[in-house]
Design an enzyme around this catalytic site. Structure first.
Site, mmCIF file in Angstrom:
data_model
loop_
_atom_site.group_PDB
_atom_site.id
_atom_site.type_symbol
_atom_site.label_atom_id
_atom_site.label_comp_id
_atom_site.label_asym_id
_atom_site.label_seq_id
_atom_site.Cartn_x
_atom_site.Cartn_y
_atom_site.Cartn_z
ATOM 1 N N ARG A 94 0.850 -1.208 0.000
ATOM 2 C CA ARG A 94 0.000 0.000 0.000
ATOM 3 C C ARG A 94 0.881 1.253 0.000
ATOM 4 O O ARG A 94 0.599 2.226 -0.694
ATOM 5 C CB ARG A 94 -0.928 -0.002 1.227
ATOM 6 C CG ARG A 94 -1.750 1.274 1.338
ATOM 7 C CD ARG A 94 -2.733 1.242 2.497
ATOM 8 N NE ARG A 94 -3.480 2.493 2.585
ATOM 9 C CZ ARG A 94 -4.451 2.726 3.453
ATOM 10 N NH1 ARG A 94 -4.828 1.795 4.303
ATOM 11 N NH2 ARG A 94 -5.079 3.901 3.466
ATOM 12 N N ASN A 148 -10.487 -4.514 -0.795
ATOM 13 C CA ASN A 148 -10.364 -3.435 -1.764
ATOM 14 C C ASN A 148 -9.378 -3.783 -2.868
ATOM 15 O O ASN A 148 -8.620 -4.743 -2.732
ATOM 16 C CB ASN A 148 -9.889 -2.166 -1.038
ATOM 17 C CG ASN A 148 -11.064 -1.294 -0.608
ATOM 18 O OD1 ASN A 148 -12.054 -1.174 -1.327
ATOM 19 N ND2 ASN A 148 -10.939 -0.696 0.557
ATOM 20 N N ASP A 171 -17.954 0.502 3.303
ATOM 21 C CA ASP A 171 -18.507 1.146 4.500
ATOM 22 C C ASP A 171 -18.517 2.675 4.426
ATOM 23 O O ASP A 171 -18.978 3.320 5.346
ATOM 24 C CB ASP A 171 -17.732 0.701 5.742
ATOM 25 C CG ASP A 171 -16.285 1.148 5.700
ATOM 26 O OD1 ASP A 171 -15.907 1.922 4.803
ATOM 27 O OD2 ASP A 171 -15.517 0.712 6.574
ATOM 28 N N HIS A 201 -16.661 4.130 -4.171
ATOM 29 C CA HIS A 201 -15.797 5.289 -3.885
ATOM 30 C C HIS A 201 -15.975 6.368 -4.954
ATOM 31 O O HIS A 201 -15.012 7.038 -5.341
ATOM 32 C CB HIS A 201 -14.317 4.856 -3.767
ATOM 33 C CG HIS A 201 -14.047 4.052 -2.521
ATOM 34 N ND1 HIS A 201 -12.794 3.636 -2.163
ATOM 35 C CD2 HIS A 201 -14.874 3.617 -1.533
ATOM 36 C CE1 HIS A 201 -12.848 2.957 -1.020
ATOM 37 N NE2 HIS A 201 -14.111 2.936 -0.621
ATOM 38 N N TYR A 265 -14.719 10.310 -1.486
ATOM 39 C CA TYR A 265 -13.648 9.871 -2.390
ATOM 40 C C TYR A 265 -13.590 10.673 -3.688
ATOM 41 O O TYR A 265 -12.590 10.606 -4.415
ATOM 42 C CB TYR A 265 -13.798 8.377 -2.701
ATOM 43 C CG TYR A 265 -13.157 7.515 -1.643
ATOM 44 C CD1 TYR A 265 -11.825 7.163 -1.720
ATOM 45 C CD2 TYR A 265 -13.883 7.071 -0.545
ATOM 46 C CE1 TYR A 265 -11.228 6.376 -0.740
ATOM 47 C CE2 TYR A 265 -13.302 6.287 0.439
ATOM 48 C CZ TYR A 265 -11.962 5.946 0.328
ATOM 49 O OH TYR A 265 -11.369 5.176 1.300
ATOM 50 N N ARG A 285 -0.771 7.817 3.967
ATOM 51 C CA ARG A 285 -1.761 7.182 4.851
ATOM 52 C C ARG A 285 -1.292 5.784 5.291
ATOM 53 O O ARG A 285 -1.525 5.395 6.424
ATOM 54 C CB ARG A 285 -3.117 7.116 4.118
ATOM 55 C CG ARG A 285 -4.236 6.464 4.915
ATOM 56 C CD ARG A 285 -4.651 7.270 6.132
ATOM 57 N NE ARG A 285 -5.568 6.484 6.964
ATOM 58 C CZ ARG A 285 -5.666 6.586 8.293
ATOM 59 N NH1 ARG A 285 -4.932 7.470 8.954
ATOM 60 N NH2 ARG A 285 -6.514 5.839 8.957
HETATM 61 P P1 NAD Z 1 -4.362 -5.847 6.937
HETATM 62 O O1 NAD Z 1 -3.151 -5.896 6.082
HETATM 63 O O2 NAD Z 1 -4.254 -5.520 8.368
HETATM 64 O O3 NAD Z 1 -5.089 -7.271 6.845
HETATM 65 C C1 NAD Z 1 -5.226 -8.011 5.694
HETATM 66 C C2 NAD Z 1 -4.910 -9.476 5.969
HETATM 67 O O4 NAD Z 1 -5.166 -10.207 4.758
HETATM 68 C C3 NAD Z 1 -3.460 -9.750 6.331
HETATM 69 O O5 NAD Z 1 -3.383 -10.423 7.569
HETATM 70 C C4 NAD Z 1 -2.944 -10.616 5.194
HETATM 71 O O6 NAD Z 1 -1.992 -11.591 5.585
HETATM 72 C C5 NAD Z 1 -4.217 -11.245 4.685
HETATM 73 N N1 NAD Z 1 -4.149 -11.774 3.319
HETATM 74 C C6 NAD Z 1 -3.555 -11.220 2.243
HETATM 75 N N2 NAD Z 1 -3.727 -12.001 1.170
HETATM 76 C C7 NAD Z 1 -4.471 -13.064 1.566
HETATM 77 C C8 NAD Z 1 -4.972 -14.223 0.911
HETATM 78 N N3 NAD Z 1 -4.772 -14.423 -0.400
HETATM 79 N N4 NAD Z 1 -5.667 -15.121 1.646
HETATM 80 C C9 NAD Z 1 -5.873 -14.931 2.960
HETATM 81 N N5 NAD Z 1 -5.436 -13.854 3.631
HETATM 82 C C10 NAD Z 1 -4.735 -12.927 2.943
HETATM 83 O O7 NAD Z 1 -5.366 -4.841 6.213
HETATM 84 P P2 NAD Z 1 -6.561 -3.963 6.786
HETATM 85 O O8 NAD Z 1 -6.146 -2.545 6.834
HETATM 86 O O9 NAD Z 1 -7.095 -4.571 8.016
HETATM 87 O O10 NAD Z 1 -7.615 -4.065 5.637
HETATM 88 C C11 NAD Z 1 -8.103 -5.292 5.159
HETATM 89 C C12 NAD Z 1 -8.898 -5.089 3.888
HETATM 90 O O11 NAD Z 1 -10.155 -4.510 4.157
HETATM 91 C C13 NAD Z 1 -8.223 -4.162 2.871
HETATM 92 O O12 NAD Z 1 -8.456 -4.670 1.569
HETATM 93 C C14 NAD Z 1 -8.957 -2.875 3.069
HETATM 94 O O13 NAD Z 1 -8.863 -2.039 1.954
HETATM 95 C C15 NAD Z 1 -10.348 -3.419 3.268
HETATM 96 N N6 NAD Z 1 -11.361 -2.517 3.802
HETATM 97 C C16 NAD Z 1 -12.415 -2.252 3.009
HETATM 98 C C17 NAD Z 1 -13.427 -1.444 3.425
HETATM 99 C C18 NAD Z 1 -14.539 -1.169 2.478
HETATM 100 O O14 NAD Z 1 -15.210 -0.162 2.579
HETATM 101 N N7 NAD Z 1 -14.778 -2.030 1.480
HETATM 102 C C19 NAD Z 1 -13.374 -0.870 4.698
HETATM 103 C C20 NAD Z 1 -12.277 -1.139 5.517
HETATM 104 C C21 NAD Z 1 -11.276 -1.984 5.048
HETATM 105 C C1 G6P Z 2 -13.005 3.789 4.104
HETATM 106 C C2 G6P Z 2 -13.279 3.063 2.834
HETATM 107 C C3 G6P Z 2 -12.505 1.780 2.779
HETATM 108 C C4 G6P Z 2 -11.044 2.028 3.016
HETATM 109 C C5 G6P Z 2 -10.841 2.751 4.310
HETATM 110 C C6 G6P Z 2 -9.377 3.139 4.433
HETATM 111 O O1 G6P Z 2 -13.599 3.139 5.186
HETATM 112 O O2 G6P Z 2 -14.623 2.794 2.616
HETATM 113 O O3 G6P Z 2 -12.730 1.185 1.531
HETATM 114 O O4 G6P Z 2 -10.324 0.813 3.030
HETATM 115 O O5 G6P Z 2 -11.613 3.903 4.359
HETATM 116 O O6 G6P Z 2 -9.124 3.519 5.716
HETATM 117 P P1 G6P Z 2 -7.630 3.640 6.261
HETATM 118 O O7 G6P Z 2 -7.834 4.006 7.662
HETATM 119 O O8 G6P Z 2 -7.012 2.264 6.072
HETATM 120 O O9 G6P Z 2 -6.966 4.660 5.428
HETATM 121 MN MN MN Z 3 -14.790 1.402 0.818
#
Ligand code: NAD
Ligand code: G6P
Ligand code: MN
Length: 442
Positions: A94, A148, A171, A201, A265, A285
């Site tokens: 990232r 994501n 979210d 987004h 976004y 970030r």
């Molecule tokens: P993080 O790096 O703390 O956690 C991600 C985990 O996924 C890690 O432990 C990693 O080892 C694991 N991983 C990676 N590839 C994998 C695979 N192929 N199989 C199984 N596990 C795997 O990240 P985070 O900040 O906690 O965020 C997690 C995800 O959630 C990100 O993609 C983030 O963008 C997403 N997210 C999305 C929203 C949304 O609105 N859609 C909101 C919040 C977070």
């Molecule tokens: C929002 C978005 C997520 C994104 C997150 C990033 O919640 O909807 O898609 O992953 O923000 O937050 P962060 O704290 O990781 O920058």
């Molecule tokens: Mn999102």
């Protein structure tokens, strides 16, 4: 409600996993849980979170069967839901997604612009892998995917797994609706009935009323015009100063179209020069998150393991967690709750590509989301969305066909990128950085 549900959290070592589990524990009165399994492909992330949650659950909900594993068969057998939030490449990648474009004065962001495209090229394979495990071991389960960049992942699963039971979610609208409710003096976002359309987004609210039909937009707009969404709330997930700045900037994207209120976004596409000017090229970030959320979550997990008890230890819950339980309930109990989801357009926006993945209100029941009709959208939004959806489609094309040319076109077409030459320079650096994750482009 006699059935109890078993859930696998994929990305079990994610910083969001403890928050999701806390939420599941709080909501067992409406969503009964038999078991929770954590699955991650990286033991060093899975172990600390797994061990800590095992201790916590044993203390607070010993009746819930809990396990954590890196073995797919164990993780995906006998389950009803997968909640997926994986991050292929972890925060280290990232950081590069954000910093490489910024070197060229282009937006450096997790899900938008070249960084989002790069992340998409990594995520597609990881999300398909989880979906395939689920279908192999528990074919009737649903996958609720947060991983994501949701827009690109959704386009890839639409194209490559068209019959799969996956729903892609975000979210951000939920978090913003919580703030809107607060601005309007309502006790919950669920007191509002909203109309919204766009891409993930990348969207706009066109109408917000209360349950009796009273128009709440004038009062909301008066606030957004002056302050964006900068209202003190208990939004733990977006509490950092950089998020507060983002909330404030929504006033400037609002000014472009005062008929609607914008998703935060949009600043990356409409105020890109200002965003770049305010970015720190050496501390993005990703650095903030590594120095805050990641440290806090893993620090708390370590403390629980050391003291052998979760007493006095706290994890935070975000909008992320509440929404996923609402969605699981809608699927399990056919509630027909109205939710914003990322679904194939199929004519819901009547003057927009049928095959585009759009974010729109849907009624959710046991057979999945039923999108509501949006009708025609104005030229400004249509033009922006067509450009962005083409970026997302070209990225998926590039992943499927291993095409350098399509990847270059995707970057060039992104509204965050000023021209083809700079797009190529950024692309070449991203290819080098992503060697271990992307298909080899020809
Ligand atoms: P993080 O790096 O703390 O956690 C991600 C985990 O996924 C890690 O432990 C990693 O080892 C694991 N991983 C990676 N590839 C994998 C695979 N192929 N199989 C199984 N596990 C795997 O990240 P985070 O900040 O906690 O965020 C997690 C995800 O959630 C990100 O993609 C983030 O963008 C997403 N997210 C999305 C929203 C949304 O609105 N859609 C909101 C919040 C977070
Ligand atoms: C929002 C978005 C997520 C994104 C997150 C990033 O919640 O909807 O898609 O992953 O923000 O937050 P962060 O704290 O990781 O920058
Ligand atoms: Mn999102």
């Amino acid at each position: 409600m006699s059935k109890k549900y078993t859930i696998t959290i994929a990305g079990g070592g994610s910083t969001y996993t403890p928050g999701i589990i806390l939420m599941l524990m709080e909501e067992t009165y409406r969503f009964p849980i038999r078991g929770i399994k954590l699955y991650d492909n990286l033991a060093s992330r899975q172990e600390p979170i797994g061990k800590a949650m095992e201790i916590l659950l044993k203390e607070r909900h010993p009746e819930i069967e809990f396990s954590y594993t890196t073995d797919p068969e164990e993780a995906f057998t006998g389950i009803d839901f997968v909640f997926a939030h994986i991050r292929v490449g972890l925060y280290a990648m990232r950081e590069l997604d954000e910093k490489i474009p910024l070197k060229y004065d282009v937006v450096g962001q997790e899900t938008c612009g070249p960084g989002g495209i790069a992340y998409g090229m990594r995520s597609i394979g990881g999300v398909l892998e989880i979906l395939d495990y689920m279908e192999k071991y528990s074919p009737n389960a649903w996958m609720l995917n947060y991983s994501n960049p949701a827009a690109i992942v959704a386009e890839a699963t639409r194209r490559l797994r068209p019959h799969s039971r996956i729903i892609n979610i975000c979210d951000m609208p939920v978090a913003l609706e919580n703030i809107m409710a607060n601005i309007l003096g309502l006790s919950s976002r669920k007191e509002m009935v909203v109309r919204y359309y766009g891409l993930n987004h990348f969207g706009w609210w066109t109408s917000i009323t209360d349950k009796a039909g009273k128009d709440l937009m004038p009062e909301l707009k008066a606030f957004v015009k002056e302050k964006g969404y900068a209202k003190e709330t208990e939004d733990y997930q977006h509490r950092a100063q950089s998020w507060k700045d983002t909330y404030l900037m929504a006033k400037d994207t609002y000014a472009l179209d005062p008929d609607t209120v914008p998703n935060t976004y949009l600043k990356y596409y409409l105020l890109q020069d200002e965003v770049v000017a305010h970015s720190d090229k050496n501390y993005t970030r990703a650095n903030e998150v590594m120095d805050s959320r990641e440290k806090e979550v893993f620090g708390t997990a370590r403390k629980i393991i050391e003291q052998g008890s979760a007493e006095g230890c706290q994890f935070a819950m975000g909008a992320h967690a509440t929404f996923v339980v609402d969605l699981a309930c809608a699927l399990a109990f056919n509630t027909k709750e109205r939710m914003l989801l990322i679904v194939p357009n199929n004519g819901a926006i009547s003057n927009f590509d049928e095959d585009a993945m759009v974010e729109i209100p849907c009624l959710v029941g046991s057979d999945g989301p039923e999108p509501l009709s949006i009708g025609k959208i104005p030229t400004f939004q249509k033009g922006l969305m067509e450009q962005q959806v083409a970026v997302e489609k070209l990225t998926v094309d590039a992943w499927i066909e291993h095409s350098y040319q399509k990847m270059w076109q995707a970057l060039t077409l992104s509204k965050t990128v000023p021209g083809a030459k700079v797009a190529k320079k950024i692309l070449d650096e991203l290819i080098e950085a992503n060697k271990a994750y992307w298909p080899e482009l020809k």
